[in-house]
Scaffold this motif. Structure first.
Motif: not given
Ligand code: NAP
Length: 248
Positions: A138-140, A61-63, A7-9, A190-192, A30-33, A182-186
């Motif tokens: 699970l990714i927390s 996936l929130a539904t 998920s979030g792939g 995530f951070f937009g 890979i699943v995402g919206r 995970p800690g900070y992942i660039a």
């Molecule tokens: N980056 C960091 O520093 C960091 C640190 C600690 C933990 N994390 C965790 O790591 C995980 C991956 O995040 P990332 O850093 O790779 O950021 P990301 O690029 O924003 O990835 C998050 C993904 O989740 C998908 N997603 C979100 N809501 C969803 C939903 N309701 N249904 C299906 N897909 C959904 C998004 O795709 P769509 O928007 O297309 O649905 C997106 O592809 C997250 O759980 C985040 O909390 C990240």
């Protein structure tokens, strides 16, 4: 040949994880919206992995409906059991909550996007998981133990407790359940727009290794936890944060 669901792939950590599995020869869903993001990512991973078995499945996936849609798409592939389920879908609600209704809405959004995405997809494919041998990851977040994220920290910490319950339930079937924090992942979405050079440097300075994490660092941890060599590891939280926080 393994069948992996991520998920979030489409982006960030999930994308790197899907690519790592595909490079090992796995079939990956890979699943995402966002369909266009998933299509683009699937195409790029197919090229890198030199095979076609990367399948984009758009679903929220929130539904319950979205989770069922994703599970049905997995079954339609006719590959049999699901070997691994990596829950990288998630994000943080940053809306300012000025009144109780807004507090209620923000906490629910963080719970839905970080907890229910994993809970509902797991429930939807639970009967399809390989027995023995299935893997749930699970990714927390470091925020689950270090705080700093309000409802996001609370939602990610909820995954830790749930993982233990799920590991207890599924252990007798030979399925492991683990968490990567995970800690900070660039190089993620995530951070937009909110990442600045100052914030980046501050986060890097908290690590012991003096660099940001990359999606591939988390993917590598998932590859290990999904391997058959990791069959004795379950109910654990693996912290991957460059030393920015210590396990407890
Ligand atoms: N980056 C960091 O520093 C960091 C640190 C600690 C933990 N994390 C965790 O790591 C995980 C991956 O995040 P990332 O850093 O790779 O950021 P990301 O690029 O924003 O990835 C998050 C993904 O989740 C998908 N997603 C979100 N809501 C969803 C939903 N309701 N249904 C299906 N897909 C959904 C998004 O795709 P769509 O928007 O297309 O649905 C997106 O592809 C997250 O759980 C985040 O909390 C990240």
């Amino acid at each position: 040949m393994r069948m992996m669901v991520v998920s979030g792939g489409g982006t960030g950590i999930g994308r790197a994880t899907a690519e790592a599995f595909a490079l090992l020869g796995d079939t990956v869903v890979i699943v995402g919206r966002r369909p266009e993001v998933l299509e683009r990512t699937a195409g790029e991973i197919r090229l890198a992995a030199r095979h076609e078995r990367v399948v984009p499945v758009p679903a929220d996936l929130a539904t319950p409906e979205g989770a069922e849609q994703a599970a049905a798409a997995v079954r339609r592939l006719g590959m049999g059991a699901v070997d691994g389920l990596v829950h990288a879908a998630g994000g943080v609600d940053r809306s300012a909550a000025a009144n109780l209704h807004e507090v209620d809405a923000a906490w629910n959004r963080d719970f839905q996007q970080n907890v229910l995405t994993a809970v509902l997809l797991t429930a939807a494919v639970r009967s399809d998981l390989r027995r023995p041998g299935g893997r749930i990851i699970l990714i927390s977040s470091i925020a689950a133990v270090n705080g700093g994220g309000g409802s996001y920290s609370a939602a990610k910490a909820a995954l830790h407790g749930w993982a233990v319950s799920l590991a207890q339930e599924l252990g007798p079937d030979g399925i492991t359940v683990n968490v990567i924090a995970p800690g900070y992942i660039a190089e993620t979405e995530f951070f937009g727009e909110r990442m600045t050079p100052e914030r980046h440097n501050r986060l890097v300075s908290r690590t012991l290794v003096g660099r940001p994490g990359l999606p591939a660092d988390i993917a590598a941890a998932s590859v290990y936890l999904a391997s058959k060599e990791a069959s004795y590891v379950t109910g654990q939280v693996l912290h991957v944060n460059g030393g920015a926080a210590f396990s407890r």
